[in-house]
Design an enzyme around this catalytic site. Structure first.
Site, PDB file in Angstrom:
ATOM      1  N   ASP A 125      -4.298  -7.929  -7.494  1.00 29.66           N
ATOM      2  CA  ASP A 125      -3.846  -8.444  -6.197  1.00 29.66           C
ATOM      3  C   ASP A 125      -4.729  -9.635  -5.809  1.00 29.66           C
ATOM      4  O   ASP A 125      -5.582  -9.527  -4.926  1.00 29.66           O
ATOM      5  CB  ASP A 125      -3.934  -7.321  -5.149  1.00 29.66           C
ATOM      6  CG  ASP A 125      -3.495  -7.785  -3.773  1.00 29.66           C
ATOM      7  OD1 ASP A 125      -2.808  -8.818  -3.672  1.00 29.66           O
ATOM      8  OD2 ASP A 125      -3.852  -7.104  -2.784  1.00 29.66           O
ATOM      9  N   ASP A 158     -15.616 -11.566 -11.582  1.00 30.44           N
ATOM     10  CA  ASP A 158     -14.238 -12.036 -11.681  1.00 30.44           C
ATOM     11  C   ASP A 158     -13.366 -10.864 -12.130  1.00 30.44           C
ATOM     12  O   ASP A 158     -13.599 -10.261 -13.183  1.00 30.44           O
ATOM     13  CB  ASP A 158     -14.173 -13.179 -12.699  1.00 30.44           C
ATOM     14  CG  ASP A 158     -12.794 -13.822 -12.784  1.00 30.44           C
ATOM     15  OD1 ASP A 158     -11.789 -13.102 -12.659  1.00 30.44           O
ATOM     16  OD2 ASP A 158     -12.730 -15.036 -12.977  1.00 30.44           O
ATOM     17  N   GLY A 159     -12.360 -10.557 -11.331  1.00 29.83           N
ATOM     18  CA  GLY A 159     -11.527  -9.398 -11.634  1.00 29.83           C
ATOM     19  C   GLY A 159     -10.769  -9.500 -12.938  1.00 29.83           C
ATOM     20  O   GLY A 159     -10.504  -8.488 -13.591  1.00 29.83           O
ATOM     21  N   HIS A 207       0.809  -1.215   0.000  1.00 26.56           N
ATOM     22  CA  HIS A 207       0.000   0.000   0.000  1.00 26.56           C
ATOM     23  C   HIS A 207       0.844   1.267   0.000  1.00 26.56           C
ATOM     24  O   HIS A 207       0.407   2.305  -0.509  1.00 26.56           O
ATOM     25  CB  HIS A 207      -0.964  -0.032   1.181  1.00 26.56           C
ATOM     26  CG  HIS A 207      -2.021  -1.078   1.035  1.00 26.56           C
ATOM     27  ND1 HIS A 207      -2.474  -1.848   2.079  1.00 26.56           N
ATOM     28  CD2 HIS A 207      -2.700  -1.511  -0.069  1.00 26.56           C
ATOM     29  CE1 HIS A 207      -3.399  -2.692   1.646  1.00 26.56           C
ATOM     30  NE2 HIS A 207      -3.546  -2.513   0.339  1.00 26.56           N
ATOM     31  N   HIS A 263      -9.220  -7.267  -7.600  1.00 29.72           N
ATOM     32  CA  HIS A 263      -9.526  -8.121  -6.446  1.00 29.72           C
ATOM     33  C   HIS A 263      -9.594  -7.220  -5.219  1.00 29.72           C
ATOM     34  O   HIS A 263      -8.669  -7.179  -4.401  1.00 29.72           O
ATOM     35  CB  HIS A 263      -8.460  -9.209  -6.273  1.00 29.72           C
ATOM     36  CG  HIS A 263      -8.351 -10.150  -7.426  1.00 29.72           C
ATOM     37  ND1 HIS A 263      -7.696  -9.816  -8.602  1.00 29.72           N
ATOM     38  CD2 HIS A 263      -8.822 -11.406  -7.617  1.00 29.72           C
ATOM     39  CE1 HIS A 263      -7.760 -10.839  -9.440  1.00 29.72           C
ATOM     40  NE2 HIS A 263      -8.434 -11.818  -8.862  1.00 29.72           N
ATOM     41  N   SER A 319      -6.806  -1.367  -0.403  1.00 23.23           N
ATOM     42  CA  SER A 319      -6.551  -0.628  -1.646  1.00 23.23           C
ATOM     43  C   SER A 319      -7.768   0.162  -2.132  1.00 23.23           C
ATOM     44  O   SER A 319      -7.594   1.267  -2.675  1.00 23.23           O
ATOM     45  CB  SER A 319      -6.049  -1.569  -2.737  1.00 23.23           C
ATOM     46  OG  SER A 319      -6.912  -2.675  -2.907  1.00 23.23           O
ATOM     47  N   GLU A 331     -15.047  -7.466  -6.903  1.00 23.54           N
ATOM     48  CA  GLU A 331     -14.941  -8.442  -5.821  1.00 23.54           C
ATOM     49  C   GLU A 331     -15.986  -9.520  -6.053  1.00 23.54           C
ATOM     50  O   GLU A 331     -17.182  -9.253  -6.000  1.00 23.54           O
ATOM     51  CB  GLU A 331     -15.147  -7.772  -4.461  1.00 23.54           C
ATOM     52  CG  GLU A 331     -15.127  -8.725  -3.296  1.00 23.54           C
ATOM     53  CD  GLU A 331     -13.898  -9.636  -3.307  1.00 23.54           C
ATOM     54  OE1 GLU A 331     -14.098 -10.870  -3.285  1.00 23.54           O
ATOM     55  OE2 GLU A 331     -12.757  -9.129  -3.349  1.00 23.54           O
TER      56      GLU A 331
END
Length: 216
Positions: free
Chosen positions: A172, A151-152, A18, A41, A103, A121
């Site tokens: 991520d 789905d990212g 981060h 994500h 994030s 998400e």
């Protein structure tokens, strides 16, 4: 594996990840033109370090709590610490850090008028928590922020290139399924083809046996 980041929020890896994210967002803010952020994500966005999950293995004690209490923290982590302090106005004077911004919360803090943030998400419980964390009690909806229960990796195809033409894709994943490195590689290849001017950040573990070493 059913990965839940609440068990690890604020640990040393989060600090590194981060802090780097804050520096990249700062560079994007340096130009007046709007930018887009896509978080593939997103997780739940904000983590309660007093929760039972965090208390089970309080990794944040040697991560963000230690750093925010330090008197000699390097200037490079100042933007990151500013965001953490904004969510913990009484720490460390009144006690340890309670709320840890993930994030999504960090990216939203960086947005200006005209910028945008898309958060993906796929886990329903985490998506509900994400919406709650970013909406705030009684606060009006932020039109700059959109949350998608999907789905990212599909977001790379669905959202690139963005209208802003500049910005960041943060990948991520939880690494809870085999083949994650292959999916990352395909997403990066496709993403770079669709958005050559975009910035791509990938966070991944260092695996035994060198898995993922040839990702880049």
């Amino acid at each position: 594996m059913n990965y839940r980041h609440a068990f690890h929020a604020g640990n040393h890896a989060d600090v590194l990840k981060h802090a780097a994210l804050c520096l990249v967002l700062g560079r994007l803010r340096a130009k007046e033109k709007p930018f887009a952020v896509i978080d593939t994500h997103a997780g739940r966005g904000l983590y309660d370090l007093a929760s039972s999950e965090a208390a089970r293995s309080p990794e944040f004690e040697t991560g963000v709590a230690r750093l925010i209490a330090a008197k000699d923290a390097p200037s490079s982590v100042a933007p990151y610490l500013d965001v953490v302090r904004a969510h913990n106005p009484f720490a460390p004077i009144a006690g340890p850090v309670r709320w840890y911004p993930g994030s999504p919360a960090i990216a939203r803090e960086a947005l200006r008028a005209g910028d945008s943030l898309k958060l993906c998400e796929r886990h329903p419980e985490e998506a509900v928590a994400l919406r709650a964390a970013l909406s705030g009690e009684g606060a009006p909806a932020d039109a700059r922020v959109k949350i998608f229960e999907m789905d990212g990796y599909e977001a790379v195809r669905a959202f690139l290139p963005p209208p802003e033409r500049r910005g960041l894709v943060l990948i991520d994943p939880p690494f809870e399924a085999p083949g994650e490195f292959d999916r990352i590689a395909r997403a990066l290849e496709d993403g770079a083809r669709r958005w050559a001017s975009g910035v791509f950040m990938v966070w991944h573990p260092i695996k035994e046996g060198g898995e993922g070493a040839d990702l880049f």
